[in-house]
Design an enzyme around this catalytic site. Sequence first.
Site, PDB file in Angstrom:
ATOM      1  N   GLN A 103       0.846  -1.196   0.000  1.00 33.35           N
ATOM      2  CA  GLN A 103       0.000   0.000   0.000  1.00 33.35           C
ATOM      3  C   GLN A 103       0.884   1.250   0.000  1.00 33.35           C
ATOM      4  O   GLN A 103       1.665   1.471   0.923  1.00 33.35           O
ATOM      5  CB  GLN A 103      -0.942   0.011   1.214  1.00 33.35           C
ATOM      6  CG  GLN A 103      -2.026   1.067   1.040  1.00 33.35           C
ATOM      7  CD  GLN A 103      -2.899   1.270   2.257  1.00 33.35           C
ATOM      8  OE1 GLN A 103      -2.383   1.543   3.346  1.00 33.35           O
ATOM      9  NE2 GLN A 103      -4.200   1.164   2.098  1.00 33.35           N
ATOM     10  N   TYR A 184      -5.799  11.216   3.577  1.00 33.67           N
ATOM     11  CA  TYR A 184      -4.382  11.474   3.307  1.00 33.67           C
ATOM     12  C   TYR A 184      -4.223  12.216   1.977  1.00 33.67           C
ATOM     13  O   TYR A 184      -5.208  12.667   1.393  1.00 33.67           O
ATOM     14  CB  TYR A 184      -3.592  10.154   3.370  1.00 33.67           C
ATOM     15  CG  TYR A 184      -3.587   9.581   4.775  1.00 33.67           C
ATOM     16  CD1 TYR A 184      -3.046  10.330   5.830  1.00 33.67           C
ATOM     17  CD2 TYR A 184      -4.155   8.350   5.063  1.00 33.67           C
ATOM     18  CE1 TYR A 184      -3.067   9.835   7.129  1.00 33.67           C
ATOM     19  CE2 TYR A 184      -4.174   7.854   6.362  1.00 33.67           C
ATOM     20  CZ  TYR A 184      -3.630   8.607   7.397  1.00 33.67           C
ATOM     21  OH  TYR A 184      -3.652   8.126   8.680  1.00 33.67           O
ATOM     22  N   ARG A 232      -7.405   2.337  -2.903  1.00 33.35           N
ATOM     23  CA  ARG A 232      -8.289   2.401  -1.729  1.00 33.35           C
ATOM     24  C   ARG A 232      -8.959   3.766  -1.661  1.00 33.35           C
ATOM     25  O   ARG A 232      -8.278   4.805  -1.773  1.00 33.35           O
ATOM     26  CB  ARG A 232      -7.522   2.133  -0.432  1.00 33.35           C
ATOM     27  CG  ARG A 232      -8.504   1.930   0.719  1.00 33.35           C
ATOM     28  CD  ARG A 232      -7.914   1.353   1.979  1.00 33.35           C
ATOM     29  NE  ARG A 232      -8.935   0.536   2.631  1.00 33.35           N
ATOM     30  CZ  ARG A 232      -8.964   0.211   3.911  1.00 33.35           C
ATOM     31  NH1 ARG A 232      -7.993   0.593   4.716  1.00 33.35           N
ATOM     32  NH2 ARG A 232      -9.932  -0.511   4.402  1.00 33.35           N
TER      33      ARG A 232
HETATM   34  C1  LIG Z   1      -4.354  -0.252  14.096  1.00 33.42           C
HETATM   35  C2  LIG Z   1      -4.921   0.044  12.743  1.00 33.42           C
HETATM   36  C3  LIG Z   1      -4.039   0.309  11.707  1.00 33.42           C
HETATM   37  C4  LIG Z   1      -4.546   0.590  10.430  1.00 33.42           C
HETATM   38  N1  LIG Z   1      -3.681   0.834   9.401  1.00 33.42           N
HETATM   39  C5  LIG Z   1      -4.158   1.080   8.163  1.00 33.42           C
HETATM   40  C6  LIG Z   1      -3.267   1.269   7.087  1.00 33.42           C
HETATM   41  O1  LIG Z   1      -2.044   1.191   7.219  1.00 33.42           O
HETATM   42  N2  LIG Z   1      -3.814   1.533   5.866  1.00 33.42           N
HETATM   43  C7  LIG Z   1      -5.170   1.622   5.662  1.00 33.42           C
HETATM   44  O2  LIG Z   1      -5.623   1.880   4.550  1.00 33.42           O
HETATM   45  N3  LIG Z   1      -6.022   1.386   6.680  1.00 33.42           N
HETATM   46  C8  LIG Z   1      -5.558   1.118   7.899  1.00 33.42           C
HETATM   47  N4  LIG Z   1      -6.433   0.846   8.921  1.00 33.42           N
HETATM   48  C9  LIG Z   1      -7.858   0.671   8.603  1.00 33.42           C
HETATM   49  C10 LIG Z   1      -8.159  -0.811   8.382  1.00 33.42           C
HETATM   50  O3  LIG Z   1      -7.530  -1.269   7.193  1.00 33.42           O
HETATM   51  C11 LIG Z   1      -9.679  -1.082   8.219  1.00 33.42           C
HETATM   52  O4  LIG Z   1     -10.217  -0.302   7.207  1.00 33.42           O
HETATM   53  C12 LIG Z   1     -10.441  -0.773   9.481  1.00 33.42           C
HETATM   54  O5  LIG Z   1      -9.849  -1.402  10.588  1.00 33.42           O
HETATM   55  C13 LIG Z   1     -11.902  -1.268   9.354  1.00 33.42           C
HETATM   56  O6  LIG Z   1     -11.873  -2.615   8.996  1.00 33.42           O
HETATM   57  P1  LIG Z   1     -13.167  -3.481   8.785  1.00 33.42           P
HETATM   58  O7  LIG Z   1     -14.015  -2.737   7.791  1.00 33.42           O
HETATM   59  O8  LIG Z   1     -12.671  -4.737   8.212  1.00 33.42           O
HETATM   60  O9  LIG Z   1     -13.790  -3.621  10.105  1.00 33.42           O
HETATM   61  C14 LIG Z   1      -5.957   0.598  10.200  1.00 33.42           C
HETATM   62  C15 LIG Z   1      -6.833   0.316  11.261  1.00 33.42           C
HETATM   63  C16 LIG Z   1      -6.326   0.047  12.512  1.00 33.42           C
HETATM   64  C17 LIG Z   1      -7.292  -0.253  13.615  1.00 33.42           C
END
Ligand SMILES: Cc1cc2nc3c(=O)[nH]c(=O)nc-3n(C[C@H](O)[C@H](O)[C@H](O)COP(=O)(O)O)c2cc1C
Length: 289
Positions: A103, A184, A232
Amino acid sequence: MSNAIKNDLFEKVNLGSIELANRIAMAPLTRSRAGSDGVPTDLHAIYYAQRASAGLIISETTNISPQARGYAFTPGIWTEEQVEGWKKVTDAVHEKNGKIVCQLWHVGRFSHTSLLPDGNAPVSSSAVKAEGKTFTENGFKDVSEPRALELEEIPALLEEYRHAAESAKKAGFDGVEGHSANSYLLHQFIRDSVNQRTDKYGGSVENRTRLLLEVVEAIVKVWGDSGRVGIRLSPTTPDAGNTPIDSDVMGTFTYLIDKLNEYNLAYIHFVEGSTAASRELPEGIDLYQ
Ligand SMILES: Cc1cc2nc3c(=O)[nH]c(=O)nc-3n(C[C@H](O)[C@H](O)[C@H](O)COP(=O)(O)O)c2cc1C
């Protein structure tokens, strides 16, 4: 007698040009476990190999350049050392028959001067400050005042994306995902609440989506296969504190998705609602008005 229930989740599938062993994908998750140099370590290889039974892993989001950083200890993908570090990760995942895409990230205005080269200000579509705290090497700090990218700086920014995409290919990833979500940099160009530019990157929806489409163009060219590129998006993620989401979410994203569709990408990856918050739309937003 054969079992009539077909368990598709565990069957292989092609995602664009990427052959997946099953239909389970691991979301990108920032871990902040790299050094200050952004080089992935042996711990990254162990962590991702442990999760390689998912059909697809989307890597934690990865800085494309020194100016792209907004959180301490996040990995990068612009130096040779970083490429070597990621190579250990992709080898470990492939050994377990998994697939992993990188990513690609630029935080834009959501950064702190202590994380940026020469104490630079963060950059964005416009000099509109975000609200919130980011994780620096000295703990959480309020994000710094950003400056607007000059029109003349955009080609160098595109070159950073191109170089990062090329580095990801060298590192053995199966593809790349452009991070244009979660408020972002690329999202800061798309949203009219943040983007107040008057040049060809601001104003109309065509102009506000131009940067992302140019990034897609650059990445696809490096990979030579749009079936290894995903994007994304998070159309309704509330912005970083002070700015509303786009004034016309459906109009903006209908246009953008139609345009992205022309590239025959591997996938578009949506965030439903807001990460770590509500799945509901912010109050007062009616998508179908
Ligand atoms: C600790 C943490 C780190 C995350 N890091 C990223 C990331 O690096 N890139 C990104 O696009 N989303 C990131 N997210 C968002 C997750 O990819 C995801 O969209 C979010 O947890 C909701 O997931 P779900 O729809 O499967 O419940 C992060 C979320 C959490 C909780």
